[in-house]
Structures are given as C-alpha cells and as structure tokens.
Design a protein around this motif. Sequence first.
Motif, PDB file in Angstrom:
ATOM      1  N   GLU A  51       0.827  -1.206   0.000  1.00 63.14           N
ATOM      2  CA  GLU A  51       0.000   0.000   0.000  1.00 63.14           C
ATOM      3  C   GLU A  51       0.864   1.260   0.000  1.00 63.14           C
ATOM      4  O   GLU A  51       0.486   2.287  -0.563  1.00 63.14           O
ATOM      5  CB  GLU A  51      -0.933   0.007   1.210  1.00 63.14           C
ATOM      6  N   GLY A  52       2.030   1.170   0.615  1.00 67.23           N
ATOM      7  CA  GLY A  52       2.923   2.325   0.638  1.00 67.23           C
ATOM      8  C   GLY A  52       3.336   2.753  -0.755  1.00 67.23           C
ATOM      9  O   GLY A  52       3.514   3.948  -1.025  1.00 67.23           O
ATOM     10  N   ALA A  53       3.487   1.773  -1.666  1.00 68.59           N
ATOM     11  CA  ALA A  53       3.861   2.097  -3.045  1.00 68.59           C
ATOM     12  C   ALA A  53       2.777   2.924  -3.718  1.00 68.59           C
ATOM     13  O   ALA A  53       3.068   3.788  -4.553  1.00 68.59           O
ATOM     14  CB  ALA A  53       4.115   0.812  -3.833  1.00 68.59           C
ATOM     15  N   TYR A  54       1.523   2.659  -3.360  1.00 66.72           N
ATOM     16  CA  TYR A  54       0.416   3.435  -3.936  1.00 66.72           C
ATOM     17  C   TYR A  54       0.544   4.904  -3.558  1.00 66.72           C
ATOM     18  O   TYR A  54       0.422   5.796  -4.401  1.00 66.72           O
ATOM     19  CB  TYR A  54      -0.920   2.877  -3.447  1.00 66.72           C
ATOM     20  N   TRP A  55       0.801   5.160  -2.280  1.00 63.46           N
ATOM     21  CA  TRP A  55       0.859   6.548  -1.825  1.00 63.46           C
ATOM     22  C   TRP A  55       2.112   7.258  -2.311  1.00 63.46           C
ATOM     23  O   TRP A  55       2.151   8.485  -2.361  1.00 63.46           O
ATOM     24  CB  TRP A  55       0.784   6.593  -0.296  1.00 63.46           C
ATOM     25  N   ARG A  56       3.140   6.503  -2.700  1.00 62.44           N
ATOM     26  CA  ARG A  56       4.362   7.134  -3.214  1.00 62.44           C
ATOM     27  C   ARG A  56       4.275   7.451  -4.698  1.00 62.44           C
ATOM     28  O   ARG A  56       5.099   8.198  -5.223  1.00 62.44           O
ATOM     29  CB  ARG A  56       5.573   6.218  -2.960  1.00 62.44           C
ATOM     30  N   ASP A  57       3.295   6.897  -5.394  1.00 64.86           N
ATOM     31  CA  ASP A  57       3.195   7.045  -6.850  1.00 64.86           C
ATOM     32  C   ASP A  57       2.297   8.232  -7.199  1.00 64.86           C
ATOM     33  O   ASP A  57       1.093   8.213  -6.943  1.00 64.86           O
ATOM     34  CB  ASP A  57       2.624   5.761  -7.459  1.00 64.86           C
TER      35      ASP A  57
END
Length: 602
Positions: A488-494
């Motif tokens: 989920e962290g990758a979603y917020w970083r993109d």
Amino acid sequence: MVGVLHRTGWSGRGAAAISLDRFIASLRRLNHKGLNQLAEKTHGKPCNPLTIGLAISGGVDSMALAFLCSEIHNKDRFRFRAFVVDHKVRAGSGHEAHAVAKILEEKDIPTDILKIEWAEGLNPKEASNFESLARTYRFQALGKACRDHGIQSLFLAHHRDDQVETVLMRMINGHRKDGLCGMRLSGDIPECRGIYGVHQSGVVDDSASASQIKFGRGMDLTKSRSLDSSDDATFSLGMRIESGGIKVYRPLLCFSKQELRDTCEANGMSWFEDNTNADPTLTMRNAIRHIYANNKLPVALQKPSILALAKRLQENRDRDMERRNKSFAQKFRILKFEPSVPYCSVYFEPLDMGHNAKSSTEISSTEFEDASWWLRAVIQLISPVENIALGTLSTAVQRIYPELDSQVGHDPAPRKAFTVAGVMFEPAPSDMHDSLLSSHTSYNSTASEGSTLAPQQIANRHWIIRPQPYKRGKEPRLEFMPFQGKDEGAYWRDNDFWKLFDGRFWIRILNLTSTSISLRPFQVEDVHKLKRTEFMEQLEQREKLLLPLKTSEFRHVLPAIVTEVDGVEQVVGLPTLGIIAQDFEKLVKYEVRYRGLGSWPN
C-alpha cells in the motif's frame, strides 16, 4: 525522413556568436529565484545543487541552448539535464534522438530520450491537427520526466524570430492587445493540466491551509477552528491547497536565430536540420518563415516593427498589472473562502466613478477592464475553467458593478442569481450582513469623501459564489479500480494515482474492495437513501457549521465516493468533508486537496 546532421568544426565562422556574459545576462532577466540565489556568493557554505531541465529537439536552436548551458554548469551549484523527445513519426527518428543524446553527453549533459506513446488507434501522420497533438504529447512527456527527476524548471529554446512568428500568427488569427504580447519569459508548463506534480501541484505547505490565507483586509481568516468549537463565526476544515508544478523559461528570447546558428558554428556544436521546417505548405509558422525569407515586407510587418509592437504591448500589460495589484486589496473583501465545499463570501467595494454618474458611453475601456480583472480574480478561486477570458465577463461585471452601466436617474435592476465561468453568484442572505455593516466604515479607509453607502447599498454588494449546478447527464465522474498490489505504501508514493476532479480537487483513492468505486457529485437521490443514518448526521453537522445558505444548494456539487451495495449505488464517502461510512473505513482510503491557485490573483 531523417533530419540532416550538420557537423561543424572550429571554422572561425560565427561572428555573432553569443558570449557567456550575454547568456548569463539573459538568465538574470528570467527572474528565476533558484538561479538568482545560486549566483550569490555562498561564503563557503554548502548548498543543494539545482537541476534545470533542457528541452532539446536536436535543431540548431536547442543545441545552441545546450552548448551555452554546458559552459556554465557547476556540479556543486547547478546542473542541467536534457530531454530529447522522439515522436516516432519520421523514419529514423529514434536513431536521430540517440545521435543527439550522444552529442549532449559528450558535453557532460546527462540526457533522457522520451518516446511518445500515441493513443491506441491514433495515426498521428493522418491527423489533421497533428501539430497541436504533437505539442500536447511532447509537453506532457517533458512535464512527467521533469517531475520524476525532481526538476521544477525547464528551459525552452524559443528565440527572437520565433517571437515574431508567434505575434504575426496571432495577429492573423484576430488576437488583440495581450494576445499580441507574444511569448512570456516564463510561465506554467502548457498542455499539462490534470497531471499531478506537473501543473500547479506537487508541493503542499502544511502551514498554509485555506483558512490561513489572507485576502485583502477582510475578516481574520488566520484561525483554523475545529468542528466542535462554540464560536458563532463560520468554520473551516482547513483543507490544504496545492502549489508547485513545472515552470518553463525562455532564456533565448532576446537572441536571433542567426546568433544561435553562429554560436553552434563557432563552437563546433553539431545539430540536425529537419527539412520539413522549410515546407511552407505544412504549417502557418513555416509559411511565415518562407514569406520573410523570400519577400521584402512593408516596414510595419518587418521583424523590428513586430518586435517593437510586442514590447510596447508587454510594457502596457505590465503597467496595468502593477496598477491593479496595488489597488487589489481595496477593491473587494473575501470574507470567507472554504475550499472543502467550495464557496466564497465576497463583498465588492464600489468603483470610484467620481461625483457624477457616467453613462455607459462615458465609461472608459480601462475602467471596464480593471473591473473585469478584479472580478476574474475572485471567480478563479472557485471556477473549474483554466483560462477565463476577460471578454466573457462583460455581463457579470455589469451585475456586480452596476455603476459601470449607470445613467443619471436610473436605478439598477434588482439583484438575482446568475452563472458565469462555471460558478454561480447568489445575493448573500440578510443574516450575513450585520458583521459586514459594522466593519464597513473602519475597513474602507481609502474611500473618497462623500462615498459612504447606505446599509442596503452595502448589502447589495455582498455575494456568495459557489460552483454552478451540473446539468443532468453532464456530471463529472472518475473510476477507481480495486488495488492489485501488495504494498500500500507504493500506492501513496506514486504520483500517477492522483486525479483532478471537476477542475477543483486533487484526489487519490486506494480501493481495497473487490469492485470498482466511483467519484461523482452528490445527488438528490442520495439524500433519500441516507436518511436517518449516522453518515447523514455527520453531513448535516458539517453543513450547519460551514455553510451560509440552504444546505441543499451546496450538497449537489460535493464529490461523493460511491460503490454498489446489494446491487444499488450508494454513497460511502464525502472526501472533502472528511466523512467515510463506518463499514468502509478500512476498505476505502483517500487523500484530497484543493487544486493550486497558481499565481493568484494574476
């Protein structure tokens, strides 16, 4: 067809080559904050190096820009990174892009090749609007590349001859005044609205929520109040406002094409020549170049005359802007700006028309344009329209400033709601006038003697501005598919997951349900489905605290998160108000911000 490579040696040609001193002087005129700071002495203190992007086509103009930048770059203070766009339209364009990249890297300029990915089913060669399509795709590729490299400034290689062609094309197309000022030295990157981190977004100052922005000398907007406050004043949810984005700069506008060619010739900088640029049948710009190259034009249309016209109009525009900005705070009061809904409560000061009323024929174009500019500044806070032409506001200006359409002994028409540029103006309710009346005398310290207004006249200048209601079937709608990843962290970083809703709100929604969810305006039907629910109670509480008018007038433009529940579409969240249905708190996560206000009020 592959472009022709011009290889140059140290031939001694290039008598008009641009010196580094002249180039550095042109950079200072850009008023680039980062470059100005880097030009100052640091007295041995370390500083973070600034990286500036270069848009390089491989032609003589951009290769001259690349050479000049390569001569001044300093790895400890500022660097350059080049971007070469391969449109993949001409045969051999990929080979040419790699050849250009090799030349640049030999000059110690790291280079990325950006390949255009045309929309599926689109054959750009056959498109009648190929030039405008290519421009859009090119700037979007450049903007995303700058964003992904953390670059906020992009240099373009437009020069003095380009400026002449631009002004002449606009003249042919019927532009007047500001349209004939030509290209600006700097501005927001074009063609990129709706791309997060590229257009007026990507930077959020947590200390600068909407409730902390001061507009003129109105009520104190610096207090961010909580929803359970007992204060009688209106409340704010303190929604954060976006800023940032990529800026483009044109450091070569003061140089001619011949000077750029001479710079490449004198310094052994090779370039590619695209022969299609010489075909006068392909584009209007090519036709104008052909006319200048092969004909002696009347003095009024020769390049020095066109440049003098553009300069004179630029100076007039800049004087107007300076004058309007100086008087800006005295022309209206923004009593409340609440972006979470959104709406504005605004009081418009009377214009100083002198002691005697003027007929419409006596009102100067400058007075009317000034009023249009001030009104547009207010509208821009709420409007989803990116560029509002002053000429489209004529009727609205006369409604807001009836003195501009006055005749002796003639009473203005009674106020009523109207729409313009995607917003609705409504007369403020009477119960909002008390604080305005009590503060008007002390506020309007600049009013001329004898200009004191009666209470009813003051009330008549107080308006509520909110989004124009949507027409049935024309409501905006965004879709968010179920999240397929594990991190989920990758979603917020993109940054690519951010979407611009209705030109007003940046939002990203992490959908952890098994079906797609949508974002669309709250509707009348939703109210009936939500009656007597905790969700509706939260909505009514926020409406009571935030809104000055009947809540139903505002509800039906609120962004609503909806999904199917038992086969029926149901609202599960109102993100701008911070409301999410209890059953979906762990399944639907979001982040929302108000879109950037750019260089407001300009």
